[in-house]
Design an enzyme around this catalytic site. Structure first.
Site, PDB file in Angstrom:
ATOM      1  N   GLY A   1       0.843  -1.191   0.000  1.00 15.47           N
ATOM      2  CA  GLY A   1       0.000   0.000   0.000  1.00 15.47           C
ATOM      3  C   GLY A   1       0.873   1.234   0.000  1.00 15.47           C
TER       4      GLY A   1
ATOM      5  N   ASP B   1       7.487   5.315  -4.240  1.00 16.57           N
ATOM      6  CA  ASP B   1       7.228   5.488  -2.809  1.00 16.57           C
ATOM      7  C   ASP B   1       8.528   5.662  -2.029  1.00 16.57           C
ATOM      8  OD1 ASP B   1       4.490   5.229  -3.228  1.00 16.57           O
ATOM      9  OD2 ASP B   1       4.535   3.058  -2.970  1.00 16.57           O
TER      10      ASP B   1
ATOM     11  N   LEU C   1      10.977  11.743 -13.081  1.00 20.18           N
ATOM     12  CA  LEU C   1      11.064  11.471 -14.511  1.00 20.18           C
ATOM     13  C   LEU C   1      11.592  10.070 -14.804  1.00 20.18           C
ATOM     14  CD1 LEU C   1      12.702  14.906 -15.395  1.00 20.18           C
ATOM     15  CD2 LEU C   1      10.277  14.320 -15.581  1.00 20.18           C
TER      16      LEU C   1
ATOM     17  N   GLU D   1      -4.543   7.061  -2.323  1.00 23.04           N
ATOM     18  CA  GLU D   1      -5.231   5.779  -2.197  1.00 23.04           C
ATOM     19  C   GLU D   1      -6.236   5.759  -1.040  1.00 23.04           C
ATOM     20  OE1 GLU D   1      -2.141   2.632  -4.286  1.00 23.04           O
ATOM     21  OE2 GLU D   1      -2.281   2.656  -2.092  1.00 23.04           O
TER      22      GLU D   1
ATOM     23  N   ALA E   1       1.720   2.585   3.552  1.00 25.72           N
ATOM     24  CA  ALA E   1       2.685   1.755   4.268  1.00 25.72           C
ATOM     25  C   ALA E   1       4.067   1.834   3.617  1.00 25.72           C
ATOM     26  CB  ALA E   1       2.207   0.310   4.316  1.00 25.72           C
TER      27      ALA E   1
END
Length: 348
Positions: free
Chosen positions: A42, A287, A254, A160, A45
């Protein structure tokens, strides 16, 4: 001794079912994959783990405090057996994660193509990430009661969880009287975008190439999504967010080409991507970048200095986030692929 910088990540928690295969099957086709992994994941997380691991200057020393706010299903065996231990092992405070009896834990089914430089395809079932994250007042109360004091210097948000929740949280934390700064990663971009009034005052906005075009069209009405990503000029897009939405820092990633950063005071530049010869899995690269940049930003604002003072440091922070993402893509999985800060130092 000064207290450690406080980061609160408000976002999604998923169980990832990751299948590795030579290529993605076509319609009606069945292929034999090479392996299946079940992992914690996720965006919320992942980014919380990245923030926390960015604070590990040595194996035993962590110089930031990270808390996670989210929701999972109460009867999900994967949370106590997998998700919570994974977060807590990284030094993350999980007291703000609610177990909802009426929801199922969010999940993601991920197909990683081993023959295509680790590219992935993902199907997400939101579950408790939506059902359990639609009460902004409850989330704010959880921050006050479950997160360490004082208030976090930085709150990290992604796309999300429900759009209405993100808008309310932006409006709350972007109030000039609130000392907490927002790092917003608009991933994925909501179909209706985000209103300029809610974005106004956001400290850091992080987007990839596609998200930058979608958000630019959302806030300006200019039809830029018809352009190809190869024609994207981030140095033209970034000023829109400073001018239209009063955002202090804009970062556009990018991919292998690196990243572009821009500040409201006119500081900007490209940070070249790092050459990676063995890309295994790109799942958590974005992330990882967000988490590392958020931690660098939190360490700076914890000093009490003005946002303008971060201008000379942002290029270095983006370089470090790029290094972390480059190490991430050389490993399988999502959370388990996110490096610790001292690993990056050792790899140089």
């Amino acid at each position: 001794m000064a207290s450690k910088p406080q980061i609160c990540v408000i976002g999604s928690l998923n169980i990832d079912f990751v299948t590795y295969t030579r290529r993605c099957p076509g319609p009606g086709e069945t292929l034999t994959g090479s392996s299946l992994c079940i992992n914690a994941g996720g965006k919320g997380a992942n980014q919380a783990i990245a923030c926390a691991r960015a604070g590990f200057t040595t194996e035993a020393q962590q110089d930031v405090v990270v808390s996670m706010i989210g929701a999972v299903g109460a009867d999900d065996p994967y949370y106590p057996a997998l998700m919570r231990p994974t977060l807590e092992k990284a030094g993350i405070n999980t007291a703000g994660i609610e177990q909802k009896a009426s929801s199922q834990t969010g999940s993601a089914t991920i197909i990683v193509e081993e023959g295509e430089n680790g590219e992935n395809r993902i199907v997400v079932i939101p579950g408790a990430n939506h059902d359990g994250m639609n009460d902004t007042d409850k989330i704010l109360t959880t921050i006050q009661t479950q997160c360490p004091s004082p208030s976090p210097q930085v709150v990290v948000l992604q796309g999300e969880i429900p759009r209405s929740t993100v808008i309310s949280l932006l409006q709350h934390f972007n109030d000039c009287r609130n000392p907490t700064h927002i790092v917003l990663n608009v991933a994925p971009v909501y179909p209706d975008g985000l209103p300029v009034a809610a974005l106004a005052g956001t400290a850091v906005l992080i987007m990839n190439e596609t998200e930058a075009m979608q958000m630019a069209e959302s806030i300006s009405g200019v039809p830029v999504t018809s352009q190809s990503e190869s024609d994207l000029r981030p140095e033209q897009l970034a000023p829109l967010f400073h001018k239209k939405a009063n955002i202090s820092i804009v970062v556009i990633t990018l991919g292998s080409k690196g990243a572009f950063y821009s500040t409201a005071t006119g500081c900007n530049g490209f940070v070249r991507g790092l050459r990676v010869n063995n890309v295994v899995d790109t799942t958590a690269a974005g992330d990882t970048f967000v988490g590392y940049l958020s931690t660098a930003f939190a360490k700076y604002v914890a000093t009490g200095a003005s946002l303008e003072g971060f201008d000379p440091l942002i290029g270095l922070a983006v370089q470090e986030a790029n290094r972390a993402a480059a190490l991430c893509v050389q490993r399988r999985g999502a959370i388990e692929s996110i490096p610790l800060a001292y690993e990056i130092i050792e790899s140089q």
